[in-house]
Design a protein around this motif. Structure first.
Motif, mmCIF file in Angstrom:
data_model
loop_
_atom_site.group_PDB
_atom_site.id
_atom_site.type_symbol
_atom_site.label_atom_id
_atom_site.label_comp_id
_atom_site.label_asym_id
_atom_site.label_seq_id
_atom_site.Cartn_x
_atom_site.Cartn_y
_atom_site.Cartn_z
ATOM 1 N N LEU A 194 -35.563 -38.430 -43.042
ATOM 2 C CA LEU A 194 -36.392 -38.116 -44.209
ATOM 3 C C LEU A 194 -37.227 -36.861 -43.966
ATOM 4 O O LEU A 194 -37.448 -36.065 -44.889
ATOM 5 C CB LEU A 194 -37.300 -39.300 -44.539
ATOM 6 N N LEU A 195 -37.683 -36.680 -42.729
ATOM 7 C CA LEU A 195 -38.428 -35.470 -42.401
ATOM 8 C C LEU A 195 -37.539 -34.237 -42.527
ATOM 9 O O LEU A 195 -37.979 -33.188 -43.030
ATOM 10 C CB LEU A 195 -38.989 -35.572 -40.982
ATOM 11 N N MET A 196 -36.276 -34.362 -42.106
ATOM 12 C CA MET A 196 -35.350 -33.238 -42.240
ATOM 13 C C MET A 196 -35.045 -32.946 -43.706
ATOM 14 O O MET A 196 -34.823 -31.795 -44.093
ATOM 15 C CB MET A 196 -34.062 -33.524 -41.467
ATOM 16 N N ALA A 197 -35.041 -33.981 -44.538
ATOM 17 C CA ALA A 197 -34.832 -33.767 -45.969
ATOM 18 C C ALA A 197 -36.020 -33.025 -46.583
ATOM 19 O O ALA A 197 -35.862 -32.211 -47.504
ATOM 20 C CB ALA A 197 -34.626 -35.105 -46.680
ATOM 21 N N ARG A 198 -37.199 -33.310 -46.048
ATOM 22 C CA ARG A 198 -38.403 -32.651 -46.559
ATOM 23 C C ARG A 198 -38.563 -31.250 -45.978
ATOM 24 O O ARG A 198 -39.102 -30.347 -46.642
ATOM 25 C CB ARG A 198 -39.631 -33.502 -46.217
ATOM 26 N N MET A 229 -36.570 -21.620 -36.551
ATOM 27 C CA MET A 229 -35.418 -21.982 -35.730
ATOM 28 C C MET A 229 -35.750 -23.100 -34.747
ATOM 29 O O MET A 229 -34.986 -24.065 -34.609
ATOM 30 C CB MET A 229 -34.902 -20.751 -34.992
ATOM 31 N N PHE A 230 -36.877 -23.004 -34.063
ATOM 32 C CA PHE A 230 -37.225 -24.016 -33.062
ATOM 33 C C PHE A 230 -37.394 -25.382 -33.710
ATOM 34 O O PHE A 230 -36.899 -26.389 -33.195
ATOM 35 C CB PHE A 230 -38.506 -23.615 -32.331
ATOM 36 N N ARG A 231 -38.100 -25.426 -34.824
ATOM 37 C CA ARG A 231 -38.297 -26.692 -35.522
ATOM 38 C C ARG A 231 -36.963 -27.279 -35.961
ATOM 39 O O ARG A 231 -36.701 -28.480 -35.786
ATOM 40 C CB ARG A 231 -39.189 -26.476 -36.751
ATOM 41 N N THR A 232 -36.110 -26.448 -36.517
ATOM 42 C CA THR A 232 -34.813 -26.915 -37.000
ATOM 43 C C THR A 232 -33.982 -27.488 -35.870
ATOM 44 O O THR A 232 -33.423 -28.593 -35.980
ATOM 45 C CB THR A 232 -34.053 -25.761 -37.685
ATOM 46 N N MET A 233 -33.885 -26.764 -34.764
ATOM 47 C CA MET A 233 -33.065 -27.221 -33.649
ATOM 48 C C MET A 233 -33.643 -28.472 -33.004
ATOM 49 O O MET A 233 -32.911 -29.376 -32.591
ATOM 50 C CB MET A 233 -32.922 -26.099 -32.613
ATOM 51 N N THR A 234 -34.975 -28.545 -32.928
ATOM 52 C CA THR A 234 -35.609 -29.735 -32.357
ATOM 53 C C THR A 234 -35.316 -30.964 -33.198
ATOM 54 O O THR A 234 -35.016 -32.053 -32.665
ATOM 55 C CB THR A 234 -37.132 -29.523 -32.243
ATOM 56 N N LEU A 235 -35.379 -30.820 -34.505
ATOM 57 C CA LEU A 235 -35.102 -31.951 -35.384
ATOM 58 C C LEU A 235 -33.650 -32.416 -35.267
ATOM 59 O O LEU A 235 -33.379 -33.619 -35.292
ATOM 60 C CB LEU A 235 -35.423 -31.584 -36.837
ATOM 61 N N PHE A 236 -32.727 -31.493 -35.124
ATOM 62 C CA PHE A 236 -31.330 -31.894 -34.931
ATOM 63 C C PHE A 236 -31.174 -32.672 -33.629
ATOM 64 O O PHE A 236 -30.469 -33.695 -33.579
ATOM 65 C CB PHE A 236 -30.411 -30.666 -34.925
ATOM 66 N N ALA A 237 -31.810 -32.203 -32.561
ATOM 67 C CA ALA A 237 -31.689 -32.878 -31.269
ATOM 68 C C ALA A 237 -32.315 -34.266 -31.308
ATOM 69 O O ALA A 237 -31.724 -35.247 -30.831
ATOM 70 C CB ALA A 237 -32.336 -32.031 -30.171
ATOM 71 N N VAL A 238 -33.507 -34.376 -31.878
ATOM 72 C CA VAL A 238 -34.208 -35.653 -31.917
ATOM 73 C C VAL A 238 -33.477 -36.655 -32.805
ATOM 74 O O VAL A 238 -33.273 -37.822 -32.438
ATOM 75 C CB VAL A 238 -35.657 -35.454 -32.396
ATOM 76 N N THR A 239 -33.058 -36.210 -33.984
ATOM 77 C CA THR A 239 -32.368 -37.115 -34.892
ATOM 78 C C THR A 239 -31.032 -37.555 -34.302
ATOM 79 O O THR A 239 -30.654 -38.727 -34.404
ATOM 80 C CB THR A 239 -32.145 -36.434 -36.256
ATOM 81 N N GLY A 240 -30.310 -36.629 -33.671
ATOM 82 C CA GLY A 240 -29.064 -36.999 -33.015
ATOM 83 C C GLY A 240 -29.293 -38.024 -31.920
ATOM 84 O O GLY A 240 -28.530 -38.987 -31.776
ATOM 85 N N ALA A 241 -30.352 -37.850 -31.132
ATOM 86 C CA ALA A 241 -30.664 -38.795 -30.062
ATOM 87 C C ALA A 241 -30.908 -40.195 -30.623
ATOM 88 O O ALA A 241 -30.409 -41.197 -30.088
ATOM 89 C CB ALA A 241 -31.883 -38.313 -29.280
ATOM 90 N N LEU A 242 -31.660 -40.273 -31.701
ATOM 91 C CA LEU A 242 -31.971 -41.577 -32.290
ATOM 92 C C LEU A 242 -30.740 -42.233 -32.902
ATOM 93 O O LEU A 242 -30.507 -43.440 -32.725
ATOM 94 C CB LEU A 242 -33.065 -41.404 -33.345
#
Length: 246
Positions: free
Chosen positions: A137-141, A149-162
């Protein structure tokens, strides 16, 4: 691999590696003592839907299907979404995002396994799934942005991990749910039927990108994971914490 040896080499390596692994495991991995002492009658799919197992079997199938749907939407469509002109990422950056999504998944799977041993699968899986929903939901927002770039890549890594933490540890849950004599049939059936989610991912991901772009794309993750949460909550026979009687 591809620039150096061509695309065929990628498939050769992808085929040989699991073959070598399978031969190695056949030699060094012992059979489960519980299975060796269990009845040798062949497990049937009908047995998986006996009254005492019907609810857990159905819930596992739904959980696998929905989780695989979410993961494969990402696996198939992240590069295409990011390289769309409206989003504006370069191809190397899009590939990097997909890599972070998957490598984050490796870390998440390992962490999930350790957490389950400490607190059991009900608390662990429901908590991790809820966190994955929140991350989606945070990525949708906050959709991908080349200026962040850093925020985007971090969100991909964290969401993938979960997401991968949920998916990988559900295999252990499936092995726990079914009695030893039908464990192979139970795990194989729930995972195989759950693979329907893989096929649906092509269509759902495409629809989401056309209908609503990245925000709707990530919202489909949240929706699929919400179904996973409900399905896991309905399972009765969860893995207990280490040291606690089942």
């Amino acid at each position: 691999i591809i620039p150096a040896y061509g695309w065929r080499a990628l498939f050769v390596i992808g085929g040989l590696a699991p073959a070598v692994l399978a031969l190695s495991l056949a030699k060094i991995l012992p059979e489960s003592p519980g299975y060796l002492t269990a009845p040798k009658s062949r497990g049937t799919i009908t047995a998986l839907f006996a009254p005492e197992l019907r609810r857990d079997t159905t819930s596992l199938i739904v959980a696998f299907m929905s989780c695989l749907l979410a993961i494969w939407i990402g696996f198939l469509w992240i590069p295409a979404m990011l390289t769309d002109p409206a989003v504006g990422f370069a191809q190397p950056d899009a590939s990097y995002a997909l890599s972070l999504f998957n490598f984050g998944g490796v870390a998440g799977a390992l962490a999930g396994a350790m957490i389950i041993q400490q607190v059991g699968s009900r608390l662990a899986l429901l908590t991790i799934t809820a966190m994955a929903i929140a991350a989606a939901l945070l990525m949708a927002r906050l959709p991908p942005d080349t200026e962040a770039m850093f925020r985007t890549m971090t969100l991909f890594a964290v969401t993938g991990a979960l997401m991968y933490a949920v998916q990988a540890t559900m295999y252990a849950l499936a092995a726990h749910v079914f009695p030893t004599a039908i464990r192979g049939t139970g795990v194989g059936t729930t995972v195989a039927v759950g693979r329907i989610g893989n096929g649906l991912a092509s269509y759902v991901g495409s629809w989401a990108l056309v209908a609503g772009g990245p925000p709707l794309f990530f919202a489909t993750w949240a929706a699929a994971l919400s179904i996973v949460f409900v399905a896991l909550a309905l399972i009765r026979n969860h893995i207990p914490p280490t040291g606690q009687a089942s």
